[in-house]
Design a protein around this motif. Structure first.
Motif, PDB file in Angstrom:
ATOM      1  N   UNK A 185      -1.888   7.269   4.863  1.00 43.89           N
ATOM      2  CA  UNK A 185      -2.131   8.557   5.516  1.00 43.89           C
ATOM      3  C   UNK A 185      -3.600   8.957   5.367  1.00 43.89           C
ATOM      4  N   UNK A 186      -4.157   8.774   4.191  1.00 43.10           N
ATOM      5  CA  UNK A 186      -5.554   9.103   3.937  1.00 43.10           C
ATOM      6  C   UNK A 186      -6.490   8.272   4.820  1.00 43.10           C
ATOM      7  N   UNK A 187      -6.204   6.992   4.960  1.00 45.44           N
ATOM      8  CA  UNK A 187      -7.015   6.104   5.802  1.00 45.44           C
ATOM      9  C   UNK A 187      -6.945   6.547   7.267  1.00 45.44           C
ATOM     10  N   UNK A 188      -5.742   6.839   7.737  1.00 44.08           N
ATOM     11  CA  UNK A 188      -5.552   7.274   9.129  1.00 44.08           C
ATOM     12  C   UNK A 188      -6.286   8.585   9.388  1.00 44.08           C
ATOM     13  N   UNK A 195       0.842  -1.186   0.000  1.00 45.63           N
ATOM     14  CA  UNK A 195       0.000   0.000   0.000  1.00 45.63           C
ATOM     15  C   UNK A 195       0.887   1.249   0.000  1.00 45.63           C
ATOM     16  N   UNK A 196       0.474   2.245  -0.729  1.00 47.24           N
ATOM     17  CA  UNK A 196       1.241   3.479  -0.810  1.00 47.24           C
ATOM     18  C   UNK A 196       1.113   4.271   0.481  1.00 47.24           C
TER      19      UNK A 196
END
Length: 128
Positions: A7-10, A1-2
């Motif tokens: 970061x977006x998920x967090x 995963x990039x």
């Protein structure tokens, strides 16, 4: 995963958590129906936390206006040894106000009107 995806998920999880915590009703705050509110508000401090222009447009008979924007500065006007009944337009600001009153004044008996003033069908006073 990039890394960007992680970061977006967090950030998404953090935002959802923040929103849920903000909207949750604190355990010490009683949410009352209009009938329950009417039964007790005459024996309590009835506080409208809407802004002055909203209050002047119509408020529950006997309510005192302490706008949410002034609550921290005017907290000493609220007695902690008497029940506190608060309301706003929809119920969101009264939840915030309850947190301030509990934290700053140490009040234990705090109730708010379910649905706020917009759901109120009882007596209303308007400023002329």
């Amino acid at each position: 995963m990039e890394l960007q995806t992680i970061i977006l998920i967090v950030l998404t999880i953090a935002l959802v958590t923040f929103i849920v915590i903000r909207l949750r009703t604190p355990k010490y705050l009683k949410t009352l129906s209009q009938d329950e509110f009417i039964k007790g508000y005459r024996k309590a401090q009835l506080i409208d936390v809407r802004e002055t222009r909203e209050f002047d447009g119509g408020h529950i008979l006997g309510a005192r206006n302490i706008p949410m924007s002034q609550l921290r500065q005017r907290q000493n006007e609220i007695r902690k040894d008497q029940p506190v009944y608060i309301y706003c337009q929809s119920g969101a600001r009264s939840k915030q106000a309850a947190k301030v009153i509990k934290k700053k004044r140490g009040a234990e008996d705090i109730s708010h009107l379910k649905g706020g003033f917009r759901k109120w069908t009882g007596k209303v006073k308007k400023k002329k």
